[in-house]
Design a protein around this motif. Sequence first.
Motif: not given
Lengths: 315, 89, 192
Positions: C81-83, C86
């Motif tokens: 999710e973070r990737d 980002e």
Amino acid sequence: MTLRSLVATLALLVLAASPAHAAGTGSACHVPEAGHEGKVDIITPHITNGDHVEIPYWKFPFFLECTLPKWQPIHVGPLEIDLSPTKHVVMLWIGAALLFLVMLLVRRAHARAVTRGGVPTGGANAIEAMILYIRNEVILPNVGHHGEGFVPYLLTAFFMILTLNLLGLVPFGSTATGNISVTATLAILTFLTVEIAGIRANGVGYLNTIFYWNNELPAPMRPLMFLIMSPVEMIGKLTKPFALAIRLFANMTAGHIVVLALMGLIFEFGNLISGAPLVMATLIMVLELFVAFLQAFIFTLLSSVFIGQIREAHH
Amino acid sequence: MSNNPRPSSDSDPSSIGAAAKYAGLGFQLVGSILLFLYAGRWVDRRIGTEPLFLLLGVFTGLAASIYSMYRSLMADQRREAERQGGGTR
Amino acid sequence: MRAPLSALVLLAAAATPALASSEAEAAAKPGLLDPHLGLMTWTIIVFVLLMIGLKTFAFGPILEAVSGREQAIRDAIAAAERDRAEAAKLIAEQKAAIEAARGEAQRYIAEGRATAEQMRNELLEQARKQQAEMIDNAHKSIEAEKAKAIAELRREAVDLALAGAGKLIGQKLDAAADRQLVEQYLTSLGGK
């Protein structure tokens, strides 16, 4: 400690527990005398406790009767407790050892799978699924918030009852959970767990679950209602584990009686009609298999529900 | 909250659990009737009013256990309502 | 009613063990509903040992591993999710940067165009001015040359006329006076 040594120790213990003692205190295995004439009660000895066990034997009638040793009863205060192993005590040992062994194997398979970064396969996965189902769908939703502490007790109760139920279906086995002493003890353990959970969750408010004192009533009514309702509350508290014990005991015993009665019919007929009871007995056995799981499940579910109920009482 | 159960799929287990609370109610009914019955009989024998307190005991036990059932049902309903109210916040 | 009754007794007996022992002694031969203190003790012993054992060696590690696995999955999902977030952010940033660059380029181009236009205009203006100046200068010098030429011519003509007229009238005319005369005449003829 490695798992292998643990298993070895366990196996040694089990081995040492029965035959060594048996030899020491003069118990003996012998071929049962055949040829009873007339009517024999095959059901009662089968479903009640006894001081001998049957073990497989390679010659007719394919089992030996082993008389279990008789130990001196020990005295605890005014109590005289006879700790001599009986048939159901031995089944308890076997069931516990078996369950422990299986769980260790599951854990090892699990550890191996986890280091590979995957999930275990086959039986380990099935048992893991059972553990997770019981924990996530039965225990945790019912015992309420922060119920993690009750998981070991309830999981152990589930698997122990299940193992003992299933051992009763195995040839030469006997159903320890078909003994009221065993189920009553388990129910008492649940009762204690419930009450302790209630005390810990409610503090002084726990007394409200025993005594009935309603401040909304007019003042003169209060003592009267207290006198009438408090016994009812207490009976309600006691009947829950009572029902647990009776339910498990009756279910396990009833199934065996039915199967044994049908088997008795086979010998009673002694001809081709015997096929019908045979088929029915087989079907009942399948049903029993289901009941073994169901009753373990229900015991765990009800215990969880009772714990949850008392924990959220008078919030 | 590392390993909570799934937020109540609200299928079988929880509803079975809700129903399971009442699994022992029959025993409670029988138990309290018997208790008051024996208490009534004891009183009868003490003061020689043969069937009076026994009958009274039976009905008291019945009424008390039904009232107890009613109370626990109401408490459950209230809790359920609270939970619903809390759930939809 | 007998079964529940005796079972009730049993439960009471279980709660008060003193009663239980007398009960057990009373029933010598094993019945279905007789409590057996030894078996109960064994049940407790086996159960408690089993619970401790299973908790320590099986359920604990298994549940830990499972929750570890769940945690790992959750972490992986969170990381993904973070990737993704980002990446989305990067893309947005990049897009913004491109947009900005494009705007800047547009601005430069416009600016350049304006500058060029201005420069051209200036150059043109300058050239025009220079041209005009040059034309002007040319005009001026032409005018000057012309005036000079006319003056020259006129002097020449005066000289010629005077010489002609002197010859014609056989005498040398008084230079200055005559010259003025002729010039007056010529002037009266016109500017040219």
